[in-house]
Motif scaffolding. Structure first.
Motif, short mmCIF file in Angstrom:
data_model
loop_
_atom_site.label_atom_id
_atom_site.label_comp_id
_atom_site.label_asym_id
_atom_site.label_seq_id
_atom_site.Cartn_x
_atom_site.Cartn_y
_atom_site.Cartn_z
N LEU A 33 17.33 -18.72 4.49
CA LEU A 33 16.23 -18.34 3.61
C LEU A 33 15.09 -19.35 3.72
O LEU A 33 15.29 -20.50 4.08
N GLY A 34 13.89 -18.88 3.38
CA GLY A 34 12.72 -19.76 3.41
C GLY A 34 11.46 -18.94 3.28
O GLY A 34 11.43 -17.76 3.65
N ARG A 35 10.43 -19.54 2.77
CA ARG A 35 9.16 -18.84 2.58
C ARG A 35 8.48 -18.57 3.93
O ARG A 35 8.84 -19.16 4.95
N ASN A 36 7.48 -17.70 3.92
CA ASN A 36 6.70 -17.44 5.12
C ASN A 36 6.12 -18.75 5.65
O ASN A 36 5.59 -19.55 4.88
N GLY A 37 6.25 -18.94 6.95
CA GLY A 37 5.71 -20.14 7.57
C GLY A 37 6.58 -21.37 7.45
O GLY A 37 6.17 -22.46 7.86
N SER A 38 7.79 -21.22 6.92
CA SER A 38 8.66 -22.38 6.74
C SER A 38 9.33 -22.81 8.03
O SER A 38 9.89 -23.91 8.11
N GLY A 39 9.31 -21.95 9.06
CA GLY A 39 9.88 -22.31 10.35
C GLY A 39 11.18 -21.61 10.69
O GLY A 39 11.87 -22.00 11.65
N LYS A 40 11.53 -20.56 9.96
CA LYS A 40 12.80 -19.85 10.21
C LYS A 40 12.86 -19.27 11.62
O LYS A 40 13.86 -19.46 12.34
N SER A 41 11.81 -18.57 12.02
CA SER A 41 11.80 -17.97 13.36
C SER A 41 11.81 -19.05 14.44
O SER A 41 12.49 -18.91 15.46
N SER A 42 11.07 -20.13 14.20
CA SER A 42 11.05 -21.23 15.16
C SER A 42 12.45 -21.83 15.32
O SER A 42 12.89 -22.14 16.43
N LEU A 43 13.17 -21.96 14.21
CA LEU A 43 14.52 -22.52 14.26
C LEU A 43 15.44 -21.63 15.09
O LEU A 43 16.20 -22.13 15.93
N LEU A 44 15.37 -20.33 14.89
CA LEU A 44 16.22 -19.42 15.66
C LEU A 44 15.87 -19.47 17.15
O LEU A 44 16.76 -19.44 18.00
N LYS A 45 14.59 -19.57 17.46
CA LYS A 45 14.17 -19.66 18.86
C LYS A 45 14.66 -20.95 19.50
O LYS A 45 15.05 -20.96 20.68
N TYR A 76 20.21 -12.69 20.47
CA TYR A 76 19.14 -12.98 19.52
C TYR A 76 18.26 -11.75 19.34
O TYR A 76 17.74 -11.19 20.31
N LEU A 77 18.10 -11.35 18.07
CA LEU A 77 17.16 -10.30 17.71
C LEU A 77 15.88 -10.97 17.24
O LEU A 77 15.85 -11.54 16.15
N PRO A 78 14.81 -10.95 18.05
CA PRO A 78 13.57 -11.59 17.62
C PRO A 78 12.85 -10.76 16.55
O PRO A 78 13.20 -9.60 16.31
N GLN A 79 11.87 -11.36 15.95
CA GLN A 79 11.13 -10.70 14.88
C GLN A 79 10.35 -9.51 15.41
O GLN A 79 10.15 -8.53 14.69
N HIS A 80 9.93 -9.58 16.66
CA HIS A 80 9.15 -8.49 17.26
C HIS A 80 9.97 -7.82 18.36
O HIS A 80 10.96 -8.37 18.85
N ASP A 146 16.68 -12.05 13.32
CA ASP A 146 15.42 -12.38 12.65
C ASP A 146 14.79 -11.09 12.15
O ASP A 146 14.33 -10.26 12.93
N GLU A 147 14.78 -10.91 10.85
CA GLU A 147 14.18 -9.74 10.19
C GLU A 147 14.87 -8.42 10.59
O GLU A 147 14.19 -7.45 10.93
N PRO A 148 16.19 -8.31 10.51
CA PRO A 148 16.83 -7.04 10.87
C PRO A 148 16.58 -5.93 9.87
O PRO A 148 16.76 -4.75 10.19
N PHE A 149 16.16 -6.27 8.63
CA PHE A 149 15.97 -5.25 7.60
C PHE A 149 14.51 -4.87 7.41
O PHE A 149 14.20 -4.02 6.58
N THR A 150 13.63 -5.49 8.17
CA THR A 150 12.21 -5.18 8.10
C THR A 150 11.91 -3.95 8.93
O THR A 150 12.45 -3.77 10.03
N HIS A 151 11.07 -3.07 8.42
CA HIS A 151 10.65 -1.84 9.10
C HIS A 151 11.74 -0.78 9.15
O HIS A 151 11.60 0.21 9.88
N THR A 176 18.26 -14.05 8.99
CA THR A 176 17.15 -14.35 8.10
C THR A 176 16.30 -13.10 7.90
O THR A 176 16.19 -12.26 8.81
N ASP A 177 15.72 -12.97 6.71
CA ASP A 177 14.87 -11.82 6.41
C ASP A 177 14.08 -12.13 5.15
O ASP A 177 14.56 -12.83 4.26
N HIS A 178 12.85 -11.61 5.08
CA HIS A 178 12.03 -11.80 3.88
C HIS A 178 12.63 -11.05 2.69
O HIS A 178 12.39 -11.43 1.54
N GLN A 179 13.40 -10.02 2.96
CA GLN A 179 14.07 -9.28 1.89
C GLN A 179 15.34 -10.05 1.52
O GLN A 179 16.44 -9.70 1.94
N TYR A 180 15.15 -11.08 0.73
CA TYR A 180 16.24 -12.03 0.51
C TYR A 180 17.43 -11.41 -0.23
O TYR A 180 18.56 -11.89 -0.11
#
Length: 216
Positions: A33-45, A76-80, A146-151, A176-180
């Motif tokens: 978990l973490g707010r937008n811009g906290s580095g979650k995607s960077s950590l997974l990469k 790895y499932l990337p955000q995009h 990364d964001e599997p529940f988005t969209h 990780t996902d913004h939908q905590y």
């Protein structure tokens, strides 16, 4: 077990990741978990190996590794979106899905319906579900999502959560996902990324204490 430790990453002199420790092991889902811009995607990469930090230590099953993707240890499932646009869903799936799990993957209605289509012919939700399924049914013993529940729709999200719990019996997950709320629901252990550092969270109430969610 997969362990990521002592990761240090800067962008333009700004510390993005420091004092990092996170792990995954078969039988458990680690929620990140973490707010937008906290580095979650960077950590997974960094863990996967597509982003090189100033320093990192990645250990998989007792072995130090330089690239997490090497040897097929991590999927790895990337955000995009990541599927090639020039080939059909079926061809991509044949490259990614474990042959021993092909029947389990191929039974899904979304695959049966769109297997002969190319990614650009699907809606965002349909494509995201297929991308996620291919990663979940891959051979890799450790899965980063990364964001599997988005969209995706709430019904699709529930289906993905059920598959994660099923696959978790033999694989280790970091999700990780913004939908905590979805992360809280499926996770066996929680890690909060805040101010570039990870905190182990033992109780959801701690998320209020740390200011991640409101107590109202």
């Amino acid at each position: 077990m997969l362990k990521a430790d002592s990761i240090y990453l800067e962008f333009d002199g700004r510390k993005v990741l420091q004092s990092i420790y996170i792990e995954a092991e078969p039988g458990k889902v680690t929620g990140l978990l973490g707010r937008n811009g906290s580095g979650k995607s960077s950590l997974l990469k960094v863990i996967f190996g597509t982003l090189e930090p100033h320093y990192k230590y990645i250990n998989i099953d007792g072995q130090h590794v330089k690239k997490g993707y090497a040897g097929g240890h991590i999927a790895y499932l990337p955000q995009h979106g990541y599927l090639p646009t020039h080939q059909t869903i079926e061809r991509s799936a044949r490259m990614l899905v474990d042959v021993n799990d092909w029947d389990n993957f191929a039974r899904h209605e979304v695959y049966q319906k769109f297997r002969l289509n190319k990614p650009g012919q699907l809606s965002g939700g349909e494509l995201r579900k297929l991308e996620t399924l291919m990663i979940l049914y891959s051979k890799a013993p450790y899965i980063l999502l990364d964001e599997p529940f988005t969209h995706v729709s709430p019904i699709q999200a529930d289906e993905i959560k059920a598959i994660i719990r099923e696959r978790c019996r033999i694989k280790g997950f970091i999700v990780t996902d913004h939908q905590y709320q979805n992360i809280l629901e499926i996770s066996d252990q929680l890690v909060l990324l805040q101010n570039g550092a990870t905190r182990s969270v033992t109780d959801a109430d701690e998320l209020i204490t740390y200011g991640y969610i409101s107590g109202k």
